[in-house]
Motif scaffolding. Structure first.
Motif, mmCIF file in Angstrom:
data_model
loop_
_atom_site.group_PDB
_atom_site.id
_atom_site.type_symbol
_atom_site.label_atom_id
_atom_site.label_comp_id
_atom_site.label_asym_id
_atom_site.label_seq_id
_atom_site.Cartn_x
_atom_site.Cartn_y
_atom_site.Cartn_z
ATOM 1 N N ASP A 17 0.815 -1.228 0.000
ATOM 2 C CA ASP A 17 0.000 0.000 0.000
ATOM 3 C C ASP A 17 0.847 1.275 0.000
ATOM 4 O O ASP A 17 0.312 2.383 0.020
ATOM 5 C CB ASP A 17 -1.000 0.006 1.155
ATOM 6 C CG ASP A 17 -0.336 0.061 2.525
ATOM 7 O OD1 ASP A 17 0.891 -0.149 2.621
ATOM 8 O OD2 ASP A 17 -1.061 0.308 3.516
ATOM 9 N N ASN A 89 -12.063 10.088 -7.546
ATOM 10 C CA ASN A 89 -11.979 10.799 -6.261
ATOM 11 C C ASN A 89 -10.764 11.733 -6.201
ATOM 12 O O ASN A 89 -9.889 11.581 -5.356
ATOM 13 C CB ASN A 89 -11.963 9.803 -5.105
ATOM 14 C CG ASN A 89 -12.379 10.463 -3.800
ATOM 15 O OD1 ASN A 89 -12.790 11.627 -3.785
ATOM 16 N ND2 ASN A 89 -12.277 9.731 -2.711
ATOM 17 N N LEU A 90 -10.733 12.703 -7.092
ATOM 18 C CA LEU A 90 -9.604 13.628 -7.164
ATOM 19 C C LEU A 90 -9.843 14.898 -6.347
ATOM 20 O O LEU A 90 -9.691 16.002 -6.836
ATOM 21 C CB LEU A 90 -9.308 13.990 -8.629
ATOM 22 C CG LEU A 90 -8.940 12.825 -9.525
ATOM 23 C CD1 LEU A 90 -8.618 13.304 -10.929
ATOM 24 C CD2 LEU A 90 -7.781 12.037 -8.959
ATOM 25 N N SER A 91 -10.216 14.730 -5.105
ATOM 26 C CA SER A 91 -10.408 15.897 -4.241
ATOM 27 C C SER A 91 -9.050 16.368 -3.730
ATOM 28 O O SER A 91 -8.097 15.585 -3.643
ATOM 29 C CB SER A 91 -11.316 15.530 -3.066
ATOM 30 O OG SER A 91 -10.662 14.614 -2.221
ATOM 31 N N GLU A 93 -7.982 16.810 -0.868
ATOM 32 C CA GLU A 93 -7.538 16.048 0.308
ATOM 33 C C GLU A 93 -6.821 14.761 -0.085
ATOM 34 O O GLU A 93 -6.048 14.207 0.691
ATOM 35 C CB GLU A 93 -8.731 15.691 1.218
ATOM 36 C CG GLU A 93 -9.467 16.862 1.790
ATOM 37 C CD GLU A 93 -10.459 17.487 0.807
ATOM 38 O OE1 GLU A 93 -11.108 16.749 0.026
ATOM 39 O OE2 GLU A 93 -10.565 18.721 0.812
ATOM 40 N N ASN A 94 -7.098 14.240 -1.276
ATOM 41 C CA ASN A 94 -6.511 12.974 -1.724
ATOM 42 C C ASN A 94 -5.296 13.151 -2.619
ATOM 43 O O ASN A 94 -4.707 12.164 -3.045
ATOM 44 C CB ASN A 94 -7.548 12.136 -2.477
ATOM 45 C CG ASN A 94 -8.660 11.666 -1.577
ATOM 46 O OD1 ASN A 94 -8.481 11.522 -0.386
ATOM 47 N ND2 ASN A 94 -9.823 11.451 -2.149
ATOM 48 N N LEU A 95 -4.950 14.392 -2.940
ATOM 49 C CA LEU A 95 -3.868 14.627 -3.885
ATOM 50 C C LEU A 95 -2.640 15.237 -3.226
ATOM 51 O O LEU A 95 -2.759 16.115 -2.380
ATOM 52 C CB LEU A 95 -4.345 15.554 -5.014
ATOM 53 C CG LEU A 95 -5.472 15.020 -5.886
ATOM 54 C CD1 LEU A 95 -5.874 16.067 -6.919
ATOM 55 C CD2 LEU A 95 -5.079 13.726 -6.572
ATOM 56 N N ASN A 121 -2.415 10.527 -6.387
ATOM 57 C CA ASN A 121 -3.695 10.253 -5.740
ATOM 58 C C ASN A 121 -3.366 9.295 -4.597
ATOM 59 O O ASN A 121 -3.115 8.117 -4.814
ATOM 60 C CB ASN A 121 -4.684 9.619 -6.727
ATOM 61 C CG ASN A 121 -6.024 9.303 -6.083
ATOM 62 O OD1 ASN A 121 -6.132 9.145 -4.872
ATOM 63 N ND2 ASN A 121 -7.053 9.189 -6.907
ATOM 64 N N VAL A 122 -3.322 9.816 -3.393
ATOM 65 C CA VAL A 122 -2.901 9.052 -2.219
ATOM 66 C C VAL A 122 -3.847 7.884 -1.955
ATOM 67 O O VAL A 122 -3.407 6.793 -1.586
ATOM 68 C CB VAL A 122 -2.831 9.977 -0.973
ATOM 69 C CG1 VAL A 122 -2.445 9.208 0.266
ATOM 70 C CG2 VAL A 122 -1.869 11.106 -1.219
ATOM 71 N N GLN A 123 -5.126 8.102 -2.156
ATOM 72 C CA GLN A 123 -6.113 7.070 -1.866
ATOM 73 C C GLN A 123 -5.930 5.844 -2.763
ATOM 74 O O GLN A 123 -6.082 4.716 -2.319
ATOM 75 C CB GLN A 123 -7.519 7.650 -2.051
ATOM 76 C CG GLN A 123 -8.605 6.796 -1.469
ATOM 77 C CD GLN A 123 -9.930 7.531 -1.471
ATOM 78 O OE1 GLN A 123 -10.270 8.218 -2.428
ATOM 79 N NE2 GLN A 123 -10.677 7.382 -0.394
ATOM 80 N N GLU A 124 -5.571 6.069 -4.043
ATOM 81 C CA GLU A 124 -5.440 4.951 -4.975
ATOM 82 C C GLU A 124 -3.983 4.596 -5.289
ATOM 83 O O GLU A 124 -3.723 3.676 -6.061
ATOM 84 C CB GLU A 124 -6.195 5.270 -6.263
ATOM 85 C CG GLU A 124 -7.688 5.417 -6.019
ATOM 86 C CD GLU A 124 -8.503 5.458 -7.295
ATOM 87 O OE1 GLU A 124 -8.048 4.904 -8.311
ATOM 88 O OE2 GLU A 124 -9.605 6.027 -7.259
ATOM 89 N N CYS A 125 -3.026 5.341 -4.725
ATOM 90 C CA CYS A 125 -1.597 5.116 -4.978
ATOM 91 C C CYS A 125 -1.271 5.124 -6.467
ATOM 92 O O CYS A 125 -0.516 4.300 -6.969
ATOM 93 C CB CYS A 125 -1.116 3.821 -4.328
ATOM 94 S SG CYS A 125 -1.027 3.926 -2.546
#
Length: 154
Positions: A17, A89-91, A93-95, A121-125
């Motif tokens: 992850d 989900n490119l908000s 907070e996730n970038l 994109n931190v959420q999806e790596c």
């Protein structure tokens, strides 16, 4: 988990992850698609210089930093289509946004590439390195004085 024997950091083990996937590689290195971020854990993500370490080529690591440390109003522009490899989900907070750092022998000539930032994109790596449509941004933006001024203000 992936284990890599790197040139700069020795043998490292990376949790799945923590692997950042560049679908198209990075500029100049299209075959390097898996990376991880290495930074001073005591400073956390606030560490000014981080290393983008390739997991495909252990001898390849490049310094990166948050561009807001040297340019508070940095806002690169891109065609929406180019952001698709980042997934959904490119908000904000996730970038995470990084610029590559070049450190020559004369450290006072240190520069960052504001023209081709790396977006994660931190959420999806997932990540991309894109060339900004903003003509005002340079590929060799000198930052030594800005970093020194920030250090003096701490």
């Amino acid at each position: 988990m992936v284990e890599v024997n790197t040139n700069a950091f020795g043998k490292i083990a990376i949790e799945d992850d923590k692997i950042i996937h560049f679908e198209h590689g990075i500029l100049g290195f299209p075959d390097l698609k898996r990376f991880t971020l290495i930074f001073n854990i005591e400073k956390g993500m606030e560490s000014s210089i981080k290393w983008l370490q390739s997991l495909d080529e252990p001898n390849f690591a490049m310094p990166v930093m948050n561009p807001s440390l040297v340019m508070e109003d940095y806002e690169p522009m891109f065609d929406e289509e180019l952001l698709k490899p980042l997934g959904g989900n490119l908000s904000p907070e996730n970038l995470l946004l990084f610029v590559t750092v070049t450190v020559p022998k004369d450290v006072t000539k240190i520069t960052v590439n504001l023209k081709a930032p790396i977006i994660v994109n931190v959420q999806e790596c997932k990540a991309v390195q894109l060339i900004s449509d903003n003509d005002a941004y340079s590929i060799k933006y000198e930052i030594y004085d800005k970093l020194e001024a920030k250090k003096a203000g701490e």
